[in-house]
Scaffold this motif. Structure first.
Motif, PDB file in Angstrom:
ATOM      1  N   ALA A  43      30.640  62.680 -99.046  1.00 39.97           N
ATOM      2  CA  ALA A  43      29.463  61.871 -98.665  1.00 39.97           C
ATOM      3  C   ALA A  43      29.807  60.969 -97.482  1.00 39.97           C
ATOM      4  O   ALA A  43      29.403  59.806 -97.437  1.00 39.97           O
ATOM      5  CB  ALA A  43      28.974  61.051 -99.852  1.00 39.97           C
ATOM      6  N   GLY A  44      30.569  61.503 -96.527  1.00 42.53           N
ATOM      7  CA  GLY A  44      30.903  60.766 -95.315  1.00 42.53           C
ATOM      8  C   GLY A  44      32.114  59.867 -95.422  1.00 42.53           C
ATOM      9  O   GLY A  44      32.565  59.312 -94.415  1.00 42.53           O
ATOM     10  N   GLU A  45      32.686  59.714 -96.620  1.00 44.61           N
ATOM     11  CA  GLU A  45      33.828  58.822 -96.829  1.00 44.61           C
ATOM     12  C   GLU A  45      35.123  59.629 -96.892  1.00 44.61           C
ATOM     13  O   GLU A  45      35.213  60.623 -97.616  1.00 44.61           O
ATOM     14  CB  GLU A  45      33.649  58.044 -98.140  1.00 44.61           C
ATOM     15  CG  GLU A  45      34.845  57.175 -98.508  1.00 44.61           C
ATOM     16  CD  GLU A  45      34.745  56.615 -99.923  1.00 44.61           C
ATOM     17  OE1 GLU A  45      35.698  55.930-100.346  1.00 44.61           O
ATOM     18  OE2 GLU A  45      33.725  56.873-100.605  1.00 44.61           O
ATOM     19  N   ASP A  46      36.124  59.198 -96.144  1.00 43.09           N
ATOM     20  CA  ASP A  46      37.431  59.831 -96.193  1.00 43.09           C
ATOM     21  C   ASP A  46      38.050  59.532 -97.551  1.00 43.09           C
ATOM     22  O   ASP A  46      38.313  58.369 -97.884  1.00 43.09           O
ATOM     23  CB  ASP A  46      38.314  59.288 -95.070  1.00 43.09           C
ATOM     24  CG  ASP A  46      39.641  60.034 -94.940  1.00 43.09           C
ATOM     25  OD1 ASP A  46      40.035  60.716 -95.912  1.00 43.09           O
ATOM     26  OD2 ASP A  46      40.276  59.920 -93.878  1.00 43.09           O
ATOM     27  N   ILE A  47      38.301  60.561 -98.353  1.00 40.01           N
ATOM     28  CA  ILE A  47      38.782  60.314 -99.713  1.00 40.01           C
ATOM     29  C   ILE A  47      40.192  59.731 -99.730  1.00 40.01           C
ATOM     30  O   ILE A  47      40.617  59.175-100.755  1.00 40.01           O
ATOM     31  CB  ILE A  47      38.738  61.591-100.575  1.00 40.01           C
ATOM     32  CG1 ILE A  47      39.700  62.659-100.035  1.00 40.01           C
ATOM     33  CG2 ILE A  47      37.319  62.129-100.674  1.00 40.01           C
ATOM     34  CD1 ILE A  47      39.871  63.832-100.979  1.00 40.01           C
ATOM     35  N   ALA A  48      40.919  59.825 -98.616  1.00 40.43           N
ATOM     36  CA  ALA A  48      42.261  59.254 -98.559  1.00 40.43           C
ATOM     37  C   ALA A  48      42.232  57.741 -98.744  1.00 40.43           C
ATOM     38  O   ALA A  48      43.223  57.134 -99.158  1.00 40.43           O
ATOM     39  CB  ALA A  48      42.935  59.609 -97.237  1.00 40.43           C
ATOM     40  N   SER A  49      41.091  57.129 -98.434  1.00 41.12           N
ATOM     41  CA  SER A  49      40.971  55.672 -98.566  1.00 41.12           C
ATOM     42  C   SER A  49      40.434  55.246 -99.929  1.00 41.12           C
ATOM     43  O   SER A  49      40.335  54.053-100.218  1.00 41.12           O
ATOM     44  CB  SER A  49      40.044  55.134 -97.469  1.00 41.12           C
ATOM     45  OG  SER A  49      38.724  55.671 -97.611  1.00 41.12           O
TER      46      SER A  49
END
Length: 331
Positions: free
Chosen positions: A62-68
């Motif tokens: 959903a547009g969010e980098d999952i690494a963060s």
């Protein structure tokens, strides 16, 4: 909803499980990842909920980098269904299904009420099956509980790793049918791993066909079957891919001949929108070689007649249409 941007997973021994992977899964889309054992499809899926960390590249949810994202919180937002189901043996079916809402702080009564709703949604009577323990269920029933538990927190994304692989073929087909009906209701964004091409074709809105750590083709099932992008894909889908396409090509009004001379009222009837495979199966039982087609809503009015020649034309037309719209696209 899910975007892979040049994602690579390389292990310390030098093995590259996934190499420069880039594709996107739209919201509400069911994408099947198919390929032989060891090709990287399960690694791909496990990187989405950070059970495996990529070596390079980005995965966006959903547009969010999952690494963060915090891995624990991320996993609570993503439903996860595996072949072995993974139910807690010491908890009842209702308690298993209510596990994630309870972890998210939902009050016990509300979590159990939500669990009961979901058990009913997957075809299990909560009054009958809720108090039972996993070892009191059949394999197919346990798999349904696994799906219900994955949906309990209403996650936008569902990851499924060989979800129907541990049951016999008859139960498997029934579960696939029920799952497709369920998906039409809940419209989750789903990544489903399978080694079974027929399952991938039947369930997927689009298919990612894996080679060794790479996606050789990413397209709608009909496009993959009609126009394999590489010799590897052509070999993987097999020489009988025309027959497989029957299952993913619906009967449309454009395929019908005039209703005059339709088979007698007591003959077989096919609803508009049914697959060409269903149509051909019925045609083989009709001595006249003509099959009456009625409305998709079950109305008795005959819209037209389907013939073997029309099935052939429909298959060719659908293949051309899918090839044009997808471009026979690779990854």
């Amino acid at each position: 909803m899910i975007r892979f941007e040049h994602v690579t997973k390389r292990y310390d021994d030098g093995t590259t499980a996934v190499d420069d992977l880039s594709f996107e899964v739209a919201e509400g889309e069911l994408v099947t990842l198919v390929g032989p054992s060891g090709c990287g499809k399960t690694t791909t899926m496990k990187m989405v909920n950070r059970l495996i960390e990529p070596t390079s590249g980005r995965i966006l949810l959903a547009g969010e980098d999952i690494a963060s994202a915090d891995p624990v919180e991320l996993r609570r937002r993503i439903g996860y269904v595996i072949q072995q189901v993974g139910l807690f043996p010491h908890k009842t079916v209702l308690e298993n299904t209510a596990t994630v809402p309870h972890l998210l702080g939902v009050k016990k009564d509300k979590a159990r009420a939500r669990a009961a709703e979901l058990l009913e949604l997957v075809g299990l009577d909560p009054a009958v099956h809720g108090p039972r323990y996993p070892d009191q269920l059949s394999g197919g029933q346990r798999q349904r509980v696994g799906v219900a538990r994955a949906l309990a927190a209403d996650p936008p994304v569902l990851l499924m790793d060989e979800p129907f692989g541990a049951v016999d073929p008859v139960v498997r087909e029934r579960l696939q049918n029920e799952f497709l009906a369920l998906q039409r209701t809940v419209r989750k964004t789903i990544l489903l791993v399978t080694h079974d091409l027929d399952e991938a074709v039947r369930l997927g809105d689009r298919i990612a066909v894996y080679g060794q750590g790479t996606v050789e083709q990413f397209a709608a099932p009909a496009a993959v079957l009609a126009a394999p992008a590489t010799p590897y894909v052509a070999s993987f889908v097999g020489s009988d891919r025309g027959l497989k396409r029957l299952a993913v090509t619906p009967v449309t009004e454009a395929d019908l001949e005039p209703a005059a001379g339709a088979p007698a009222a007591d003959g077989a009837r096919l609803p508009l929108g049914a697959s060409l495979r269903e149509a051909l199966a019925l045609l083989l039982q009709e001595d006249s070689g003509r099959l009456a087609v009625v409305g998709a809503d079950g109305s008795a009015e005959v819209l037209g007649v389907l013939t073997p020649a029309a099935v052939h034309r429909a298959l060719r037309r659908a293949g051309e249409r899918e090839t044009e719209s997808e471009g026979g696209s690779g990854a």
